[in-house]
Design an enzyme around this catalytic site. Structure first.
Site, PDB file in Angstrom:
ATOM      1  N   HIS A 178      55.350  14.908  51.453  1.00  0.00           N
ATOM      2  CA  HIS A 178      56.683  13.963  50.335  1.00  0.00           C
ATOM      3  C   HIS A 178      56.952  14.141  49.136  1.00  0.00           C
ATOM      4  O   HIS A 178      56.006  14.173  48.618  1.00  0.00           O
ATOM      5  CB  HIS A 178      56.896  12.491  51.117  1.00  0.00           C
ATOM      6  CG  HIS A 178      57.901  11.783  50.723  1.00  0.00           C
ATOM      7  ND1 HIS A 178      58.193  10.849  49.630  1.00  0.00           N
ATOM      8  CD2 HIS A 178      58.916  11.303  51.412  1.00  0.00           C
ATOM      9  CE1 HIS A 178      59.069   9.413  49.311  1.00  0.00           C
ATOM     10  NE2 HIS A 178      59.651  10.530  50.653  1.00  0.00           N
ATOM     11  N   THR A 180      57.084  12.954  46.770  1.00  0.00           N
ATOM     12  CA  THR A 180      56.446  11.718  45.557  1.00  0.00           C
ATOM     13  C   THR A 180      55.273  12.455  45.393  1.00  0.00           C
ATOM     14  O   THR A 180      54.103  11.574  44.617  1.00  0.00           O
ATOM     15  CB  THR A 180      56.690  10.904  45.687  1.00  0.00           C
ATOM     16  OG1 THR A 180      56.084  10.505  47.072  1.00  0.00           O
ATOM     17  CG2 THR A 180      57.930   9.841  45.412  1.00  0.00           C
ATOM     18  N   LYS A 181      54.590  13.292  46.437  1.00  0.00           N
ATOM     19  CA  LYS A 181      52.676  13.968  46.542  1.00  0.00           C
ATOM     20  C   LYS A 181      52.952  14.626  45.636  1.00  0.00           C
ATOM     21  O   LYS A 181      53.519  15.718  44.868  1.00  0.00           O
ATOM     22  CB  LYS A 181      52.181  14.041  47.927  1.00  0.00           C
ATOM     23  CG  LYS A 181      52.868  13.004  49.325  1.00  0.00           C
ATOM     24  CD  LYS A 181      51.773  11.764  48.975  1.00  0.00           C
ATOM     25  CE  LYS A 181      51.892  11.118  50.234  1.00  0.00           C
ATOM     26  NZ  LYS A 181      53.042  10.135  50.097  1.00  0.00           N
ATOM     27  N   LEU A 182      51.109  15.040  45.431  1.00  0.00           N
ATOM     28  CA  LEU A 182      50.972  15.821  44.435  1.00  0.00           C
ATOM     29  C   LEU A 182      51.778  16.950  45.362  1.00  0.00           C
ATOM     30  O   LEU A 182      51.794  18.447  44.113  1.00  0.00           O
ATOM     31  CB  LEU A 182      49.237  15.672  44.748  1.00  0.00           C
ATOM     32  CG  LEU A 182      48.276  17.206  44.422  1.00  0.00           C
ATOM     33  CD1 LEU A 182      48.828  16.795  42.254  1.00  0.00           C
ATOM     34  CD2 LEU A 182      46.935  17.201  44.928  1.00  0.00           C
ATOM     35  N   TYR A 183      51.450  17.238  46.284  1.00  0.00           N
ATOM     36  CA  TYR A 183      52.387  18.835  46.761  1.00  0.00           C
ATOM     37  C   TYR A 183      53.252  18.228  47.271  1.00  0.00           C
ATOM     38  O   TYR A 183      52.971  17.576  48.842  1.00  0.00           O
ATOM     39  CB  TYR A 183      51.252  19.789  47.323  1.00  0.00           C
ATOM     40  CG  TYR A 183      51.851  20.964  47.526  1.00  0.00           C
ATOM     41  CD1 TYR A 183      52.180  21.981  46.983  1.00  0.00           C
ATOM     42  CD2 TYR A 183      51.638  20.743  49.275  1.00  0.00           C
ATOM     43  CE1 TYR A 183      53.313  22.939  47.919  1.00  0.00           C
ATOM     44  CE2 TYR A 183      52.288  21.505  49.815  1.00  0.00           C
ATOM     45  CZ  TYR A 183      52.474  23.197  49.146  1.00  0.00           C
ATOM     46  OH  TYR A 183      53.707  23.915  50.256  1.00  0.00           O
TER      47      TYR A 183
END
EC number: 2.6.1.87
Length: 360
Positions: A178, A180-183
């Site tokens: 998603h 907003t995730k780190l990757y």
């Protein structure tokens, strides 16, 4: 305004090159060449044998339950995003909550066996904030009781345990990509497993269970993802080391600036590397948390009570159950602003404001 999270975006022209290629091929979805390329690059980066790129992390969990043919009860954690539990219920199974460990915030492996019944089929545990569960203990329990293991590794991109990808543990691991995730790939998810036959089944499930032009092999769903999302994943993967290093530096600065805050951080597994997916703190009291949060809101600095409330006591479609550690932690945990574009000066400002609020 400082949000709690903000997506990383690569240089627009780099993404645009892939968009032009998509336009020229006119192949937009149904596992096009970019989706296949992303799977290959991710397998290489993560050092895993079998991986599928799917619509999102929730579909990944639902597909995992379906592919493993799990029925009855699934032991799980009440301290996670709602998709961990809702996927269990959506697939017609019953979630059985086990309390969490107060230091790691993961499911307490020492309490799992007491929750096992004749109807228990699996364990679905979350690596909270990317911090690995006690995978060795959980594997021993699962083998002893003939249970399947699914890991919700939504936060755990790039994490390794004893030098081995966290995604390699359990029967299936899932990950969220998603925005907003780190990757991320804007929207997306991953399913990782070690068994080639299981991967083949998952691939069929991802495409409606279709096995040929006029044949079907499994009950399936539309779990495919688009070329536009794959393109974002390919471009962002080039920056993952840079993203990791910046987030590490931000985390270390928070650590330094907030050393006098009446709070602690979850204790990370000593056999694993940190991926700096979030910056969570556990405040001394809920009163202090609410005081900090409301005052930060006035400064347009936004935090998140992640995860609050406890899934065991808050869902309208399940009986309410109060688990002591989860109830306590969920009321005191707060995730601070944390993303690649966050400036070091902003971390300093946020920290000064928090300490001033605490001491007033």
């Amino acid at each position: 305004m400082i949000p709690v999270a903000k997506p990383f975006l690569p240089p627009k022209e780099e993404y645009q090159k892939y968009v032009e290629d998509i336009w020229s091929r006119n192949w937009l979805t149904n596992m096009g060449p970019l989706a296949s390329q992303l799977e290959i690059e991710l397998k290489d980066h993560l050092k895993v044998n079998h991986l599928l790129f799917v619509t999102n992390g929730t579909i990944a969990l639902q597909m995992a339950i379906k592919a493993l043919e799990i029925t009855g009860e699934i032991i799980t954690t009440p301290f996670s995003f709602i998709a961990t539990t809702s996927s269990i219920v959506w697939e017609g199974c019953k979630p059985v909550f086990v309390d969490i460990d107060s230091e790691s915030l993961n499911i307490d492996a020492a309490k799992i066996e007491a929750a096992i019944t004749k109807d228990t089929s699996a364990i679905l545990a979350t690596h909270v904030y990317g911090n690995p569960c006690d995978v060795i203990a959980i594997e021993k329990i699962a083998k002893k009781h003939n249970l399947k293991i699914i890991y919700d590794a939504a936060h755990a991109f790039g994490v390794e345990v004893n030098g081995k990808s966290i995604f390699e543990y359990g029967d299936i691991s899932t990950c969220s990509l998603h925005a907003t995730k780190l990757y991320h790939s804007v929207e997306g998810g991953l399913i990782i497993c070690s068994d080639a036959a299981l991967l083949k089944k998952l691939a069929s499930i991802r495409n409606f269970g279709i096995s040929g032009f006029d044949s079907f092999s499994d009950l399936g769903i539309n779990g495919k993802n688009s070329e536009f999302h794959a393109a974002m994943g390919i471009v962002n993967l080039k920056y993952i080391n840079e993203i990791h290093e910046k987030r590490k530096a931000l985390s270390q600065l928070y650590d330094e600036k907030l050393k006098n805050l009446k709070a602690v951080k979850p204790i990370w597994s000593d056999s694993s590397n940190e991926n700096y997916a979030y910056y969570p703190i556990i405040l001394e009291s809920e009163e202090l948390l609410l005081k900090l949060k409301s005052n930060l809101d006035k400064h347009e600095i936004f935090t998140r009570r992640y995860f609050y409330p406890s899934l065991a006591s808050a869902l309208p479609y399940l009986p309410k159950l109060e688990l002591a550690v989860t109830e306590d932690i969920s009321k005191r945990v707060l995730c601070l602003p944390f993303y690649y574009d966050l400036a070091f000066e902003e971390v300093g400002m946020i920290s000064r404001i928090m300490l001033r609020i605490q001491n007033n």
